[in-house]
Design an enzyme around this catalytic site. Sequence first.
Site, PDB file in Angstrom:
ATOM      1  N   HIS A 145     107.875  41.751  39.654  1.00 40.28           N
ATOM      2  CA  HIS A 145     108.228  42.545  38.476  1.00 40.28           C
ATOM      3  C   HIS A 145     109.145  43.665  38.964  1.00 40.28           C
ATOM      4  O   HIS A 145     108.963  44.163  40.087  1.00 40.28           O
ATOM      5  CB  HIS A 145     107.032  43.263  37.856  1.00 40.28           C
ATOM      6  CG  HIS A 145     105.943  42.411  37.310  1.00 40.28           C
ATOM      7  ND1 HIS A 145     104.901  41.966  38.062  1.00 40.28           N
ATOM      8  CD2 HIS A 145     105.728  41.959  36.038  1.00 40.28           C
ATOM      9  CE1 HIS A 145     104.072  41.266  37.286  1.00 40.28           C
ATOM     10  NE2 HIS A 145     104.559  41.242  36.059  1.00 40.28           N
TER      11      HIS A 145
ATOM     12  N   ASP B 141     107.204  46.468  40.492  1.00 44.60           N
ATOM     13  CA  ASP B 141     106.537  46.227  41.785  1.00 44.60           C
ATOM     14  C   ASP B 141     107.467  46.636  42.913  1.00 44.60           C
ATOM     15  O   ASP B 141     107.039  47.115  43.966  1.00 44.60           O
ATOM     16  CB  ASP B 141     106.253  44.736  42.039  1.00 44.60           C
ATOM     17  CG  ASP B 141     105.530  44.053  40.917  1.00 44.60           C
ATOM     18  OD1 ASP B 141     104.824  44.748  40.180  1.00 44.60           O
ATOM     19  OD2 ASP B 141     105.677  42.817  40.789  1.00 44.60           O
TER      20      ASP B 141
ATOM     21  N   GLU C 263      99.815  29.421  33.719  1.00 39.02           N
ATOM     22  CA  GLU C 263      98.846  29.988  34.668  1.00 39.02           C
ATOM     23  C   GLU C 263      97.471  29.378  34.421  1.00 39.02           C
ATOM     24  O   GLU C 263      96.978  29.339  33.286  1.00 39.02           O
ATOM     25  CB  GLU C 263      98.778  31.510  34.539  1.00 39.02           C
ATOM     26  CG  GLU C 263      97.730  32.066  35.488  1.00 39.02           C
ATOM     27  CD  GLU C 263      97.670  33.576  35.566  1.00 39.02           C
ATOM     28  OE1 GLU C 263      98.732  34.212  35.601  1.00 39.02           O
ATOM     29  OE2 GLU C 263      96.544  34.096  35.618  1.00 39.02           O
TER      30      GLU C 263
ATOM     31  N   HIS D  38      94.919  31.566  32.616  1.00 39.96           N
ATOM     32  CA  HIS D  38      95.250  31.769  31.198  1.00 39.96           C
ATOM     33  C   HIS D  38      94.890  30.536  30.378  1.00 39.96           C
ATOM     34  O   HIS D  38      94.486  30.646  29.222  1.00 39.96           O
ATOM     35  CB  HIS D  38      96.734  32.084  31.029  1.00 39.96           C
ATOM     36  CG  HIS D  38      97.164  33.331  31.721  1.00 39.96           C
ATOM     37  ND1 HIS D  38      98.453  33.818  31.664  1.00 39.96           N
ATOM     38  CD2 HIS D  38      96.467  34.202  32.510  1.00 39.96           C
ATOM     39  CE1 HIS D  38      98.536  34.931  32.379  1.00 39.96           C
ATOM     40  NE2 HIS D  38      97.349  35.177  32.904  1.00 39.96           N
TER      41      HIS D  38
ATOM     42  N   ASP E 298      90.338  37.658  32.973  1.00 37.54           N
ATOM     43  CA  ASP E 298      91.390  37.149  33.856  1.00 37.54           C
ATOM     44  C   ASP E 298      91.115  37.597  35.291  1.00 37.54           C
ATOM     45  O   ASP E 298      91.628  38.618  35.720  1.00 37.54           O
ATOM     46  CB  ASP E 298      92.714  37.726  33.335  1.00 37.54           C
ATOM     47  CG  ASP E 298      93.921  37.047  33.908  1.00 37.54           C
ATOM     48  OD1 ASP E 298      93.781  35.961  34.470  1.00 37.54           O
ATOM     49  OD2 ASP E 298      95.024  37.621  33.773  1.00 37.54           O
TER      50      ASP E 298
ATOM     51  N   ASP F 299      91.908  36.129  38.107  1.00 39.04           N
ATOM     52  CA  ASP F 299      93.012  35.872  39.043  1.00 39.04           C
ATOM     53  C   ASP F 299      92.530  35.624  40.472  1.00 39.04           C
ATOM     54  O   ASP F 299      93.005  36.238  41.433  1.00 39.04           O
ATOM     55  CB  ASP F 299      94.013  37.047  39.047  1.00 39.04           C
ATOM     56  CG  ASP F 299      94.883  37.065  37.801  1.00 39.04           C
ATOM     57  OD1 ASP F 299      95.089  36.005  37.190  1.00 39.04           O
ATOM     58  OD2 ASP F 299      95.378  38.156  37.445  1.00 39.04           O
TER      59      ASP F 299
ATOM     60  N   ASP G 206      99.513  33.653  41.666  1.00 38.69           N
ATOM     61  CA  ASP G 206      99.254  34.873  40.910  1.00 38.69           C
ATOM     62  C   ASP G 206      97.760  35.161  41.061  1.00 38.69           C
ATOM     63  O   ASP G 206      96.965  34.976  40.146  1.00 38.69           O
ATOM     64  CB  ASP G 206      99.652  34.678  39.449  1.00 38.69           C
ATOM     65  CG  ASP G 206      99.684  36.003  38.708  1.00 38.69           C
ATOM     66  OD1 ASP G 206      99.183  36.992  39.258  1.00 38.69           O
ATOM     67  OD2 ASP G 206     100.205  36.041  37.588  1.00 38.69           O
TER      68      ASP G 206
HETATM   69  C1  XLS Z   1      99.126  38.652  33.706  1.00 41.07           C
HETATM   70  C2  XLS Z   1     100.234  37.771  34.043  1.00 41.07           C
HETATM   71  C3  XLS Z   1     101.408  38.428  34.725  1.00 41.07           C
HETATM   72  C4  XLS Z   1     102.620  37.547  34.694  1.00 41.07           C
HETATM   73  C5  XLS Z   1     103.889  38.235  35.036  1.00 41.07           C
HETATM   74  O1  XLS Z   1      98.054  38.232  33.288  1.00 41.07           O
HETATM   75  O2  XLS Z   1      99.716  36.720  34.803  1.00 41.07           O
HETATM   76  O3  XLS Z   1     101.095  38.819  36.013  1.00 41.07           O
HETATM   77  O4  XLS Z   1     102.484  36.428  35.534  1.00 41.07           O
HETATM   78  O5  XLS Z   1     104.125  39.323  34.221  1.00 41.07           O
HETATM   79 CA    CA Z   2      96.193  36.052  35.173  1.00 41.08          CA
HETATM   80 CA    CA Z   3     100.740  35.021  35.772  1.00 40.80          CA
END
Ligand code: XLS
Ligand code: CA
Ligand code: CA
Length: 444
Positions: free
Chosen positions: A109, A112, A276, A279, A315, A317, A347
């Site tokens: 991003h 970042d 993702e 998600h 989420d 991750d 991610d």
């Molecule tokens: C957040 C998203 C984010 C995107 C990029 O849940 O995964 O990180 O991948 O903005």
């Molecule tokens: Ca995520």
């Molecule tokens: Ca993502």
Amino acid sequence: MTASYFTGDREYFPGIGRIQYEGRGSDNPLAFKFYDANRKVGERTMAEHLRFAVCYWHTFCARGADPFGDDTQRFPWDDAPDPMRAAHQRMDAAFEFFTKLGTPYYCFHDRDMAPEGSSIAHSENNLAAMVELAAQRQQSTGMKLLWGTANLFSHPRYMNGAATNPDFAVVTHAAAQVKAALDATVALGGENYVFWGGREGYASLLNTNTQRELEHLARFLHAARDYGRSIGFTGTFLIEPKPMEPCKHQYDFDAQTVIGFLRHFDLDGDFKLNIEANHATLAGHSFAHELQMCTDAGLLGSIDANRGDPQNGWDTDQFATDLYDAVHAMLVILANGGLGHGGLNFDAKVRRESVDLEDIFIGHIGSMDTFARALEAAFAIVDNGALNAYKLDRYSSFDSGDGAAFTRGALDLTALRDLAIAGGEPAHTSGRQEWCENVINQFL
Ligand code: XLS
Ligand code: CA
Ligand code: CA
């Protein structure tokens, strides 16, 4: 041992060299057990199939804070007197990490990479300076950019949305940020550009005009597409679906919602989807389902490979370690003909409690091994052919005769009724799901 693998004037991961493939029998936590970049699986190497990417945000910017507690990570690259010096150190650490791990790609991003400044011009200058450094680092390491994106969700100005904000002034700020992030992505040879609409949604219908917000989102994406093409971006624009979090409801709910949106607003020529795993599960789907919907539509762009936690509805991750899930994903990816210009971006973040620097390596190594195993298993399943042959055969009644006439649109409803009478009650045909599942297990 490590000198050739770090790019700045300071080493951030001392004692860790280039991660090597040591095979299944190795007990070295800092070695690949299954991912052997140059091993051929069919016509392509593992590296070519999997196109791994490291994400900048979780890996170098997330310090373990959660809604109930402060940062737990103490990153050596954070010990700088000012934000730009910290950004510089973070970039040195990032490129040292990428090259030691041996992934070909990374993703970022805007925020970042470079801190937001006190004005739009100041922020643009910060980003441009960091992009110049990233270009040098890419040149010296051979790293490539899978995708860039703009963070349109952290700053308080975006609390009511970015492109879908009810206040036009906020939309203009989002545009300024996307313009600069597109400039950065093009300057770094990015192969894709991502839009994740974290705050593009709503909390209450009582104060929200969803129709106008969706039209504004489409208008915004058209403008971004036109600008990107005008500065020479030839890659793919990607939308990343997620049903909720941070919004109660997000417009890009899941793959089928996004596919319908792209087609409705005539964006499907330039946009594809970034799926993702976590998600997908938040939307009540499986990872493979979301990939399949994109493949069917010809719109699978790229993948954020991670996983959620089956007991949690948020989420998390986490790094991808679920082999069964990864095999299902790889079966769809192989059926799609591979990832094209997309990749497998991790991610994913280490847990708040995983505070050793080597944990970041170990998380990535485990996920890369998971997908390497999954690739080999999925390839063997496809090569074996039994599952695909069964799936083809299951639809064979549409391949000839009246079934084929139906698919050509040559039979109306009355003709179908007459065929039902002539054919009598259809046979009960097994779907054989248990056998299908057993075939998968045979190859794990
Ligand atoms: C957040 C998203 C984010 C995107 C990029 O849940 O995964 O990180 O991948 O903005
Ligand atoms: Ca995520
Ligand atoms: Ca993502």
